[in-house]
Design a protein around this motif. Structure first.
Motif, short mmCIF file in Angstrom:
data_model
loop_
_atom_site.label_atom_id
_atom_site.label_comp_id
_atom_site.label_asym_id
_atom_site.label_seq_id
_atom_site.Cartn_x
_atom_site.Cartn_y
_atom_site.Cartn_z
N LYS A 1 43.31 34.71 34.67
CA LYS A 1 43.90 34.95 35.58
C LYS A 1 44.85 36.32 35.88
O LYS A 1 44.50 36.77 37.08
N GLU A 2 44.80 36.40 34.78
CA GLU A 2 45.42 38.41 34.09
C GLU A 2 44.54 39.54 34.87
O GLU A 2 44.64 40.13 35.86
N ARG A 3 42.89 39.58 34.81
CA ARG A 3 41.77 40.11 34.68
C ARG A 3 41.71 40.07 36.43
O ARG A 3 41.64 41.17 36.77
N ILE A 4 41.57 38.99 36.63
CA ILE A 4 41.08 38.58 38.46
C ILE A 4 42.66 39.30 39.40
O ILE A 4 42.08 40.52 39.89
N LEU A 5 43.46 39.36 38.60
CA LEU A 5 45.13 39.75 39.71
C LEU A 5 44.62 41.91 38.89
O LEU A 5 44.95 42.47 39.94
N LEU A 6 43.97 42.02 37.97
CA LEU A 6 43.97 43.29 37.85
C LEU A 6 43.00 43.72 38.50
O LEU A 6 42.58 44.74 39.01
N LEU A 7 41.64 43.09 38.82
CA LEU A 7 40.95 43.37 39.68
C LEU A 7 40.37 43.45 41.51
O LEU A 7 39.68 44.36 41.93
N VAL A 8 41.31 42.52 41.64
CA VAL A 8 40.95 42.24 43.09
C VAL A 8 42.01 42.73 44.44
O VAL A 8 43.39 42.91 43.21
N SER A 51 43.75 38.78 48.58
CA SER A 51 42.17 38.71 48.93
C SER A 51 41.20 37.85 47.77
O SER A 51 40.25 37.79 48.25
N PHE A 52 41.95 37.38 46.89
CA PHE A 52 40.98 36.21 46.31
C PHE A 52 41.48 34.34 47.04
O PHE A 52 43.05 34.18 46.68
N THR A 53 40.45 34.29 46.91
CA THR A 53 40.68 32.35 47.02
C THR A 53 40.15 32.12 45.99
O THR A 53 38.87 31.27 45.54
#
Length: 88
Positions: free
Chosen positions: A55-62, A66-68
Motif C-alpha cells: 500500500k505504501e508503494r502504491i501511494l508513492l507511485l500513483v 487515481s487508484f481503485t
C-alpha cells in the motif's frame, strides 16, 4: 532494595515510549521515526532503504485518488489438487 551495579556505576532504566524511535539495520543508529517517514523510509545517516508495504508503494507511485483497488478478497486456489512428490 538491591541495585545491580556494573563496575562503579549503578544501572539506570530510562523509559522511552514505544514506536517513536527506529534502529537502522545497516548503520545501527537510532533515528526518530518521523524523520525516516519524512525521508521516504530511507535512513538519513547511511541511505539504507527500509521495507515498505504494498500500500505504501502504491501511494508513492500513483496520483492521489487515481487508484481503485479491485478484487481485494481474491485468493489463489488449487482446483486440480496438485501433490508434490518427495525428491529421492
Amino acid at each position: 532494595m538491591v541495585q545491580k551495579k556494573q563496575g562503579n556505576k549503578a544501572e539506570k532504566k530510562i523509559k522511552i515510549p514505544e514506536g517513536l524511535w527506529v534502529k537502522c539495520d545497516s548503520c545501527r543508529e537510532i533515528i526518530y521515526k518521523k524523520e525516516i517517514e519524512n525521508n521516504l523510509k530511507i535512513c538519513p545517516k547511511c541511505n539504507y532503504h527500509f521495507r515498505i508495504s504494498a500500500k505504501e508503494r502504491i501511494l508513492l507511485l500513483v496520483d492521489e485518488d487515481s487508484f481503485t483497488e479491485i478484487d481485494a478478497g481474491l485468493s489463489s486456489t488449487d482446483p486440480l489438487d496438485f501433490r508434490t512428490s518427495p525428491v529421492p
